[in-house]
Write a protein that holds these residues in place. Structure first.
Motif: not given
Length: 236
Positions: A7-15, A17-19, A52-55, A207-208
């Motif tokens: 799961l990878t996510a954040g408030h913006h695609p270029d920032s 938070v979760l990796r 929030l929608h995950p990347t 984020g890990r």
């Protein structure tokens, strides 16, 4: 019961938070995620709850893929969020909060069940949200989430700002929820609280997510402190 993969996510695609966060919650129990402020704990819970929608990545609850679904659909699927900061409606009474929240099905927690679980709320049932103490507000936040009859309760720092006595009451209640068929995933800032409450503890840093740690291990506190100091937190 809950399977999270990469799961990878954040408030913006270029920032982000979760990796690439991956973990499993296999059976009803209490699981804790510990991390410093800004480590990504709230982002993780909000992503699981659909806010929030995950990347990328996948979230599966009881065999159902709920990756990226909207919050109301996540609630119907069995996910409930008790958010940090409580976010109650100040003009509604305790009873109003519990009656306007629609259960996902007819089974589970009735209003009377919740008053039995939280006796202070029963005594204050006609008080408005802004009239409650901090501890009562936190109990109402959790009770409102349980009213939807979830399989999975996400509790974001539920003891924040509470006295030790009230915090103990809240954690004791969370500890009892697996006996009622509810799995609890709770975020906490300190290792000691997590090891006293949870069946398994994870550390989230930068984020890990760490491998699960057994809180009954005599070295658990040492291991948790070591994990928490491995990497600095990122802004959430």
């Amino acid at each position: 019961m809950l399977h999270v993969r990469d799961l990878t996510a954040g408030h913006h695609p270029d920032s982000l938070v979760l990796r690439s966060v991956s973990f499993d919650l296999p059976t009803p129990g209490v699981y804790a995620i510990v991390g410093a402020n800004g480590a990504g704990k709230t982002t993780l819970l909000h992503t699981l709850a659909g806010h929030l929608h995950p990347t990328s990545g996948q979230v599966v609850l009881d065999g159902q893929d709920i990756t990226g679904i909207r919050p109301h659909r996540a609630a119907r699927a069995g996910v409930a969020l008790a958010p940090q900061g409580r976010r109650l409606w100040p003009s509604l009474t305790v009873l109003d909060h519990l009656t306007v929240t629609r259960p996902a099905n007819s089974d589970g927690f009735s209003v009377d069940d919740l008053f039995d679980l939280f006796p202070p709320l029963a005594a204050e049932r006609h008080h408005h949200g802004h009239q409650l103490s901090g501890g009562e507000q936190q109990m109402l936040t959790i009770a409102r989430a349980l009213r939807t009859n979830p399989q999975l309760l996400l509790a974001d720092e539920p003891t924040e700002g509470l006295s030790p006595h009230i915090a103990g009451q809240v954690t004791a209640m969370l500890r009892d929820l697996p006996d009622r068929g509810v799995t609890v995933l709770v975020t906490l800032p300190h290792a000691h609280a997590a090891t006293a409450l949870a069946d398994r503890v994870y550390v989230l840093a930068a984020g890990r997510l760490s491998d699960p740690l057994d809180p009954h291990d005599r070295q658990a506190d040492v291991l948790l402190r070591d994990h928490l100091t491995l990497t600095p937190a990122r802004p959430e």
